[in-house]
Design an enzyme around this catalytic site. Sequence first.
Site, PDB file in Angstrom:
ATOM      1  N   HIS A  95       0.854  -1.179  -0.173  1.00 17.37           N
ATOM      2  CA  HIS A  95      -0.020   0.062   0.071  1.00 17.37           C
ATOM      3  C   HIS A  95       0.895   1.290  -0.067  1.00 17.37           C
ATOM      4  O   HIS A  95       0.843   2.254  -0.864  1.00 17.37           O
ATOM      5  CB  HIS A  95      -0.848   0.099   1.218  1.00 17.37           C
ATOM      6  N   GLU A  96       1.712   1.465   1.074  1.00 18.61           N
ATOM      7  CA  GLU A  96       2.753   2.622   1.204  1.00 18.61           C
ATOM      8  C   GLU A  96       3.520   2.709  -0.200  1.00 18.61           C
ATOM      9  O   GLU A  96       3.942   3.719  -0.428  1.00 18.61           O
ATOM     10  CB  GLU A  96       3.395   2.632   2.284  1.00 18.61           C
ATOM     11  N   HIS A 102       1.947   4.670  -2.706  1.00 21.03           N
ATOM     12  CA  HIS A 102       1.934   6.030  -2.479  1.00 21.03           C
ATOM     13  C   HIS A 102       3.421   6.784  -3.072  1.00 21.03           C
ATOM     14  O   HIS A 102       3.344   7.574  -3.538  1.00 21.03           O
ATOM     15  CB  HIS A 102       1.869   6.468  -1.018  1.00 21.03           C
ATOM     16  N   GLU A 141      -4.620   8.318  -2.677  1.00 27.44           N
ATOM     17  CA  GLU A 141      -5.035   6.939  -2.369  1.00 27.44           C
ATOM     18  C   GLU A 141      -5.233   5.933  -3.461  1.00 27.44           C
ATOM     19  O   GLU A 141      -5.196   4.706  -3.199  1.00 27.44           O
ATOM     20  CB  GLU A 141      -6.222   7.189  -1.313  1.00 27.44           C
TER      21      GLU A 141
END
Length: 495
Positions: A262-263, A266, A292
Amino acid sequence: MTSAYQELSRTFQRLSRFGHLGAIAGVDMQTTMPPGGSQARGEAMAELSVFIHEVLTDKRLGGLFDAAQQESLNDVEQVNLSEMQRAWQQATLLPASLVEAKSLAGSRCEHAWRQQRPANDWQGFSANLKEVVKLSREEAQLRADALGVSRYDALLDVFEPGMTSAQLDQTFGDLKSWLPDLLQQAVAKQQQTPIAQPVGPFAIESQKQLGLSVMKTLGFDFNHGRLDVSAHPFCGGVPEDVRITTRYNENDFLSAMMGVIHETGHARYEQNLPKQWRGQPVAQARSTAIHESQSLFMEMQLGRSKAFLQHIHPQVVALMGDQPALALNNFIRQTQRVKPGFIRVDADELSYPAHVILRYEIERALIEGEIEVDDIPALWDEKMQQSLGIDTRGNYRDGCMQDIHWTDGAFGYFPTYTLGAMYAAQLFQAVKRAIPQIETLIQQGDLQPVFDWLQQNIWQHGSRFPTQQLLINATGEALNPHYFRQHLEQRYLSE
């Protein structure tokens, strides 16, 4: 002679560099800073916030904006000027005293939260949160008066320009009409096939190596970023030096692994924002929801897909050990498991929107003054019971104290998570249309065509286009929640 636009550009380049220092100091505060440094660091960051605010609200800038409007600028410069003016107008609404007070209150609340959450200390936490809410309401009122909108919409506009609570109510209202039934169907379907649970412990160092390996697969640039540990996973820093974090549990390696994926989404966005405009507002991420969408593209659309899980499976077994629960099919089922739970960041993608909508409804009422901080626990439990059938009475640690966002007054942020999930589903559908053989490429670990598509359609544009125009350019239409529902139904009911 230096033009007005050039002078404004230099000012915002300076602001970018000051922001760079603040971002790295903030990351350090949440990762390696000793507890005793909290007060001094909070004061230093508050001082920096005030300084940045003073530079940004210099009265002289008003005249420069007027002059720059008359100058001959290309398309990108015109957008950059508009973004600079938006930042200036937003900053001039707030007095320096409020900026400083909010920064100090946020630092104090966040630092205390680190000990108060494990201790389930709602009383201690709520005392600090009340000050943050008080100051956030003051900010919201100032912004609302200037924009002619509600207090909550004024804060929402900071994170997602152009979005309103009326639009959210319509979008989330539709989501609430079909999501609970889909959630129940998915749970019932998965109960027909038992899922074996991996048995730990899983060494932290092995989990770290798995995270680093997945980051490499996803194209993370280690020359301009690193992985650390924090109480709450996040992506921080600046495009030239992106810091992502995760947290480890020796009995659950999947949580850390998916957090890293997930990160990394980003981080890839940050690392690929337009370098030729760097230091200028037009080079920044378009909006929080678009940010996001990039993390959820990597985690939900790509990272939890069968093809990607098949690709990384050998590495998982090599580092976590060969046990029956890590057989390929069970590993995929475990990663796509639907199980409503307490914790938002560990939630499956079917349960996740319920967590977001709950927080949105509570924080909007809080900012509008319809409820107070003391009302949060009971409302939280009521909404968790309604949406996920979970009892949180007395469990503040896993209930209303679990997130970091409210500690620093980031009200208006939570809705962007589910908006981002919808954007991500729409973007991935466009990728599949553009690259018909995408599943095969992913299974083989050849993700470069996906990255090239994102670079061409999202990353390289920064803030050049409004959110909906960016979506139209990339997918052929503005936000269409249909793709999100289609994705969920296909993954959890059809496969």
